[in-house]
Design a protein around this motif. Structure first.
Motif, short mmCIF file in Angstrom:
data_model
loop_
_atom_site.label_atom_id
_atom_site.label_comp_id
_atom_site.label_asym_id
_atom_site.label_seq_id
_atom_site.Cartn_x
_atom_site.Cartn_y
_atom_site.Cartn_z
N ALA A 147 -13.00 -3.45 4.86
CA ALA A 147 -12.86 -2.27 3.99
C ALA A 147 -11.86 -1.29 4.58
CB ALA A 147 -14.22 -1.59 3.80
N GLU A 148 -11.90 -1.12 5.87
CA GLU A 148 -10.95 -0.18 6.53
C GLU A 148 -9.53 -0.66 6.38
OE1 GLU A 148 -13.45 1.95 10.16
OE2 GLU A 148 -11.73 0.67 10.59
N ILE A 149 -9.34 -1.96 6.59
CA ILE A 149 -7.98 -2.51 6.49
C ILE A 149 -7.46 -2.34 5.08
CG2 ILE A 149 -6.64 -4.66 6.57
CD1 ILE A 149 -8.53 -5.50 8.91
N GLU A 150 -8.32 -2.61 4.10
CA GLU A 150 -7.88 -2.47 2.71
C GLU A 150 -7.54 -1.02 2.39
OE1 GLU A 150 -10.03 -4.61 -0.14
OE2 GLU A 150 -9.24 -3.47 -1.84
N ALA A 151 -8.35 -0.10 2.91
CA ALA A 151 -8.08 1.33 2.66
C ALA A 151 -6.75 1.74 3.26
CB ALA A 151 -9.21 2.18 3.25
N GLU A 152 -6.45 1.21 4.43
CA GLU A 152 -5.20 1.59 5.11
C GLU A 152 -4.00 1.07 4.32
OE1 GLU A 152 -4.90 0.10 9.13
OE2 GLU A 152 -3.47 1.65 9.70
N ILE A 153 -4.08 -0.17 3.89
CA ILE A 153 -2.97 -0.76 3.14
C ILE A 153 -2.83 -0.07 1.78
CG2 ILE A 153 -2.19 -2.87 1.98
CD1 ILE A 153 -3.34 -4.44 4.36
N THR A 154 -3.95 0.23 1.16
CA THR A 154 -3.91 0.94 -0.13
C THR A 154 -3.21 2.28 0.01
OG1 THR A 154 -5.97 -0.11 -0.83
CG2 THR A 154 -5.33 1.91 -1.98
N ASP A 155 -3.53 3.00 1.08
CA ASP A 155 -2.90 4.30 1.31
C ASP A 155 -1.40 4.13 1.46
OD1 ASP A 155 -2.58 6.59 4.06
OD2 ASP A 155 -2.61 7.08 1.91
N HIS A 156 -0.99 3.09 2.19
CA HIS A 156 0.46 2.87 2.38
C HIS A 156 1.14 2.60 1.06
CE1 HIS A 156 3.91 1.23 4.94
NE2 HIS A 156 4.29 1.00 3.69
N LEU A 157 0.60 1.70 0.27
CA LEU A 157 1.23 1.33 -0.99
C LEU A 157 1.29 2.53 -1.93
CD1 LEU A 157 -0.37 -2.20 -1.47
CD2 LEU A 157 2.02 -1.71 -0.97
N ALA A 158 0.21 3.29 -1.96
CA ALA A 158 0.18 4.45 -2.86
C ALA A 158 1.18 5.51 -2.39
CB ALA A 158 -1.23 5.03 -2.91
N SER A 159 1.26 5.73 -1.10
CA SER A 159 2.22 6.74 -0.58
C SER A 159 3.65 6.32 -0.91
CB SER A 159 2.08 6.89 0.94
OG SER A 159 0.78 7.30 1.29
N ALA A 160 3.93 5.01 -0.74
CA ALA A 160 5.29 4.52 -1.01
C ALA A 160 5.61 4.66 -2.49
CB ALA A 160 5.42 3.06 -0.58
N ALA A 161 4.62 4.35 -3.35
CA ALA A 161 4.84 4.45 -4.79
C ALA A 161 5.07 5.91 -5.18
CB ALA A 161 3.64 3.87 -5.54
N GLU A 162 4.30 6.81 -4.60
CA GLU A 162 4.48 8.25 -4.92
C GLU A 162 5.88 8.70 -4.55
OE1 GLU A 162 1.27 9.97 -2.75
OE2 GLU A 162 -0.22 9.27 -4.21
N GLN A 163 6.35 8.23 -3.41
CA GLN A 163 7.69 8.61 -2.95
C GLN A 163 8.74 8.12 -3.95
OE1 GLN A 163 8.67 10.44 -0.40
NE2 GLN A 163 10.84 10.09 -0.69
N LEU A 164 8.57 6.89 -4.42
CA LEU A 164 9.53 6.34 -5.37
C LEU A 164 9.44 7.05 -6.71
CD1 LEU A 164 9.08 2.57 -4.42
CD2 LEU A 164 11.14 3.93 -4.09
N GLU A 165 8.24 7.41 -7.13
CA GLU A 165 8.09 8.17 -8.37
C GLU A 165 8.78 9.51 -8.26
OE1 GLU A 165 3.56 6.76 -9.24
OE2 GLU A 165 4.19 8.60 -10.26
N SER A 166 8.71 10.13 -7.11
CA SER A 166 9.36 11.44 -6.94
C SER A 166 10.87 11.31 -7.01
CB SER A 166 8.95 12.08 -5.61
OG SER A 166 9.56 11.39 -4.54
N GLN A 167 11.36 10.07 -6.82
CA GLN A 167 12.80 9.83 -6.94
C GLN A 167 13.20 9.43 -8.35
OE1 GLN A 167 13.50 6.88 -3.91
NE2 GLN A 167 13.08 8.31 -2.24
#
Lengths: 116, 496
Positions: free
Chosen positions: B12-32
């Motif tokens: 569960a921890e590993i999945e949460a960490e990867i989810t946070d990464h993917l979501a942060s990256a997607a947010e960054q791209l959306e802001s662009q």
């Protein structure tokens, strides 16, 4: 041109320790820091970071704690332990010696300053 | 991953960490400007296979629990076997040792019973005139130093008692000499970079009844160099619109292998003979500072100035280009190369802080044509670090070199040998040394300026605990063959 996975494998751990020492704390931030400081030349796939992070944590070089991000997600932050700080310096030296030796064989000279 | 995240906290921890990464990256791209679905897709492409990476992380965390159990069982088995074996072999070796002791005792008895034969007396020495003969060559005996000038010097005061010239084959003879201790100095070594350098032999004892072997004097100037590697980039910090902190590494050293004038017994005996003499004709009594000194130094202030790099600053150019992350190598080069042999060195990091409204830190103190910049070498050894900030606190617009703050001096001139690191320079090789940059230089300077608003308090704090001048540890790493002269090779990228 991104380096081959074999080359990157040996360099990733010292790079991660360096970037965390400079202030990056969670996975995405660490990946961005590496991308920016390397000019985009190192991480072909950002996910390769995570096995290295977990290995470093397991070896006791990194300590981790969880927090809630501004967007409400669970976020894992890393920082260097005392052992990690020591190892960071040792890995820097190891990398310097190794790259210097390779450069010698490949005929790449380091820059020298003539001074007295 | 094979395990359900809900049932396994690690998964569960590993999945949460990867989810946070993917979501942060997607947010960054959306802001662009990317659409959410496109941003998500792109972030996953950049990440790689999340499931595979998650499985890898899981086994890193979990995998060796199983391995540990297996290893424990194997270890215990081996331990039992080893214990049994050592008991058996201990009994065997005791028996063997007892037998050997018996054999040794019998051999000693046999030796003690042998008759001793007294040695025959030495034949009387023939009387010969006292003189010194020898041959001078360059590198090997088949390369004679034809017509070399040889000076015969008294050990007691170094004065020249006779000058002779070798013949075309490099051979020489002193002629009859009074009994005494002498050294020989050969002038003008053929391969020394600077003319005038000579070589001085170890003392020769010229007394009746002593055999004086023919001297073989190799006049080749054996030299090497020292490369300095820093443990990390030199500290620097820029507070935009406010101040800049820059620093300089200085490695100061000396070697007794090369001395300014001829050696005499009034000076310490050099660690190794022969020694090189830079002014062979100059009387030893005319100088007290006899060792050759050297300095290797590099600073990062000019990076901040955007100075146009020249050949001397080629390393600075690479340092800037690599964002200060390169490991620096500073090589020594001088009109007189470092002689092969023992030397000693100390290292220091000298830092300073320059307020951005202090226009010219060296104004009024340089003659035209001698301009220097803040924190170049001349500045670093002329002005006490911290002097500029002190001047700012006193509302002064000129920097005074007699500011009452500790100044960095070239300590090699007074360095005790015991306190300095011993570095052996080898012929034709570069000896690499590593200098450990001390921690927290920038932080300590910042704390100082934040905690003091008064010049007097600033001075007191600096004199009590100087954050600007810090000794640095030297470690000798090893040697490697010398490269070609840097004057003839193009600058290239420093290793990271």
């Amino acid at each position: 041109m991104k380096p081959s996975p074999d080359l990157l494998r040996g360099a990733l751990e010292p790079i991660i320790l360096e970037v965390i020492a400079a202030g990056a704390t969670y996975g995405y931030e660490i990946a961005r820091a590496i991308e920016q400081t390397s000019g985009g030349h190192l991480l072909a796939q950002e996910g390769t970071l995570y096995p290295a992070l977990h290995r470093l944590e397991k070896r006791g070089l990194l300590a981790a704690e969880w927090s809630t991000s501004p967007e409400g997600r669970q976020r894992k932050h890393y920082k260097l332990t005392a052992l990690g700080r020591k190892e960071r310096l040792a890995l820097r030296k190891e990398w310097t010696d190794f790259s210097r030796a390779v450069n010698l064989v490949l005929g790449i000279q380091h820059v020298q300053v003539a001074w007295f | 991953m094979s395990k359900s995240p809900g049932s396994d906290p690690i998964a569960a921890e590993i999945e949460a960490e990867i989810t946070d990464h993917l979501a942060s990256a997607a947010e960054q791209l959306e802001s662009q400007g990317l659409a959410p679905s496109e941003a998500r897709q792109k972030s996953e492409e950049k990440f790689g296979d999340p499931a595979a990476i998650g499985r890898c992380c899981y086994w890193i965390k979990q995998g060796d629990t199983l391995m540990f159990r297996t290893a424990t069982i194997i270890l215990l088995t081996l331990l039992c076997l080893a214990l049994g074996f050592s008991t058996f072999s201990s009994w065997q070796s005791q028996r063997q040792m007892a037998q050997q002791m018996t054999n040794l005792a019998e051999e000693l008895k046999a030796l003690a019973s042998q008759e001793k034969v007294p040695p025959s007396p030495a034949p009387p020495a023939e009387s010969k005139p006292l003189e010194i003969t020898g041959k001078v060559f360059v590198g090997s005996p088949d390369k004679p130093a034809a017509n070399a000038e040889v000076m015969i010097c008294r050990v007691s005061d170094g004065e020249i008692v006779r000058r002779i010239t070798a013949d075309a084959t490099g051979r020489f003879s002193s002629g009859p000499l009074a009994a005494g201790d002498y050294t020989l100095v050969v002038q003008d070594l053929q391969n020394a970079t600077k003319s005038g350098v000579g070589i001085q032999t170890s003392p020769i004892y010229v007394y009746a009844g002593m055999t004086i072997d023919e001297l073989q004097i190799d006049t080749k100037y054996r030299a090497g160099q020292i490369d300095v590697e820093l443990s990390e980039p030199l500290p620097k910090f820029e507070n935009p619109g406010s101040y800049t902190i820059a620093s300089r590494i200085i490695v100061a050293g000396s070697t007794a292998q090369s001395q300014l004038t001829r050696w005499s017994s009034t000076r310490p005996i050099p660690p190794r003979w022969p020694i090189f003499v830079r002014l062979p004709d100059t009387s030893p009594a005319r100088t007290t500072d006899y060792r050759q000194h050297f300095r290797l130094t590099f600073g990062n202030a000019s990076v901040l100035d955007g100075e146009e790099p020249d050949r001397r600053s080629s390393l600075i150019e690479n340092y800037a280009r690599l964002n200060g992350t390169a490991t620096l190598v500073i090589s020594h080069s001088s009109p007189i190369p470092l002689p092969a042999g023992p030397s000693s060195a100390e290292a220091f990091v000298v830092a300073d802080i320059l307020p951005h409204d202090f226009a010219d830190a060296t104004r009024g103190h340089r003659q035209p044509g001698q301009e220097s910049k803040w924190m170049d070498y001349q500045y670093a050894v002329t002005f006490p670090p911290g002097a500029v900030w002190r001047a700012k606190l006193r509302n002064e617009h000129f920097l005074m070199s007699n500011s009452p703050l500790p100044r960095f001096s070239v300590l090699s001139r007074s360095a005790k040998v015991d306190a300095a690191e011993q570095i052996t320079v080898e012929d034709g090789k570069a000896t690499r040394i590593r200098v450990e940059i001390p921690d927290n230089i920038v932080t300590r300077i910042q704390k100082l300026i934040e905690s003091t608003t008064d010049a007097t308090e600033f001075e007191e704090q600096v004199n009590r605990d100087n954050p600007f001048i810090r000794p640095a540890k030297i470690t000798v790493l090893g040697t490697e063959p010398l490269k070609a002269d840097p004057a003839n090779t193009p600058a290239s990228q420093a290793p990271q």
